[in-house]
Enzyme design. Structure first.
Site, PDB file in Angstrom:
ATOM      1  N   GLY A  83      60.188 -50.342  -3.987  1.00 37.85           N
ATOM      2  CA  GLY A  83      61.110 -51.269  -3.349  1.00 37.85           C
ATOM      3  C   GLY A  83      62.449 -51.225  -4.059  1.00 37.85           C
ATOM      4  CB  CYS A 127      62.335 -54.680 -11.869  1.00 37.98           C
ATOM      5  SG  CYS A 127      63.841 -54.764 -10.897  1.00 37.98           S
ATOM      6  CG  LEU A 128      63.289 -49.027  -9.443  1.00 42.49           C
ATOM      7  CD1 LEU A 128      63.851 -48.388  -8.177  1.00 42.49           C
ATOM      8  CD2 LEU A 128      62.507 -48.014 -10.254  1.00 42.49           C
ATOM      9  CG  HIS A 146      60.149 -57.689  -7.405  1.00 43.71           C
ATOM     10  ND1 HIS A 146      59.697 -57.583  -8.704  1.00 43.71           N
ATOM     11  CD2 HIS A 146      61.284 -56.953  -7.342  1.00 43.71           C
ATOM     12  CE1 HIS A 146      60.547 -56.828  -9.397  1.00 43.71           C
ATOM     13  NE2 HIS A 146      61.512 -56.424  -8.594  1.00 43.71           N
ATOM     14  CD  GLU A 147      62.282 -55.038  -3.976  1.00 41.56           C
ATOM     15  OE1 GLU A 147      63.504 -55.097  -4.221  1.00 41.56           O
ATOM     16  OE2 GLU A 147      61.491 -54.406  -4.687  1.00 41.56           O
ATOM     17  CG  HIS A 178      66.049 -57.619  -6.800  1.00 44.93           C
ATOM     18  ND1 HIS A 178      66.614 -57.498  -8.056  1.00 44.93           N
ATOM     19  CD2 HIS A 178      64.897 -56.906  -6.847  1.00 44.93           C
ATOM     20  CE1 HIS A 178      65.831 -56.741  -8.816  1.00 44.93           C
ATOM     21  NE2 HIS A 178      64.771 -56.371  -8.114  1.00 44.93           N
ATOM     22  CD  GLN A 183      66.672 -53.402  -7.593  1.00 44.73           C
ATOM     23  OE1 GLN A 183      66.044 -53.377  -6.537  1.00 44.73           O
ATOM     24  NE2 GLN A 183      66.152 -52.988  -8.736  1.00 44.73           N
TER      25      GLN A 183
HETATM   26 NI    NI Z   1      63.174 -55.140  -8.758  1.00 45.27          NI
END
Ligand code: NI
Length: 180
Positions: free
Chosen positions: A46, A95-96, A137-138, A141, A51
């Site tokens: 995701g 998370c990235l 989670h997304e 963000h 991000q």
């Molecule tokens: Ni993330």
């Protein structure tokens, strides 16, 4: 193809609240395609627009795909809303934008979500397991919230310290190579 860089904690741009998408434009389609490339390249399951420094409410997800396993089938999710939350589950998340760290996070076990796709079509969906966790989670963000904001202050403090140290070392490396 140039991949957009992923912003990393503690970049303040990750804390912004993103704006709803008003229109599905060619620019938006391009951004979605770029985000899908970045997600698979990293790799991740995701990625949210903030991000990659775009403060708009769009995410891409592929919770079926794994590096070894299934075919790629990325989904573009625009203006997601969580309509209902039910139960609770503890999930180990990463998370990235949060390098070298994973932690257990409490999430709703099941969520009902509403969003539109790139064709502007509305979807309402009940999901559970990984997909429910990924949605939460997304969606976080888009509100400027990272999973590290949902763990204990102690754990977050330890990670923040480690991260600042790593960033300092990176800076020193750059300074040294710059001196050559
Ligand atoms: Ni993330």
């Amino acid at each position: 193809m140039a991949l957009r860089p992923v912003l990393l904690f503690p970049d303040p741009r990750l804390k912004r609240v993103s704006a709803p998408v008003e229109d599905v434009t060619d620019g938006l389609r391009e951004l979605a395609a770029d985000m899908i490339d970045v997600m698979y390249d990293e790799p991740g399951i995701g990625l949210a627009a903030p991000q990659v420094a775009e403060a708009i409410r769009m995410v891409v997800m592929d919770t079926e795909w794994t590096e070894e396993g299934n075919d790629r089938d990325a989904q573009v999710i625009i203006n997601p809303e969580i309509l209902e939350r039910e139960g609770s589950v503890i999930w180990t998340e990463g998370c990235l934008s949060v390098p070298d760290f994973q932690a257990e996070v409490e999430r709703a076990a099941r969520v009902k979500v509403r969003y539109i796709d790139l064709e502007g079509k509305e979807h309402v969906e009940d999901c559970d397991d990984l997909r429910a966790v990924c949605f939460q989670h997304e969606n976080d963000h888009l509100d400027g919230v990272l999973f590290v904001d949902r763990i204990s202050r102690l754990k977050r403090g330890l990670y923040t310290k480690k991260r600042k140290k790593a960033l300092k070392l990176e800076e020193e490396d750059v300074a040294e190579s710059g001196a050559l």
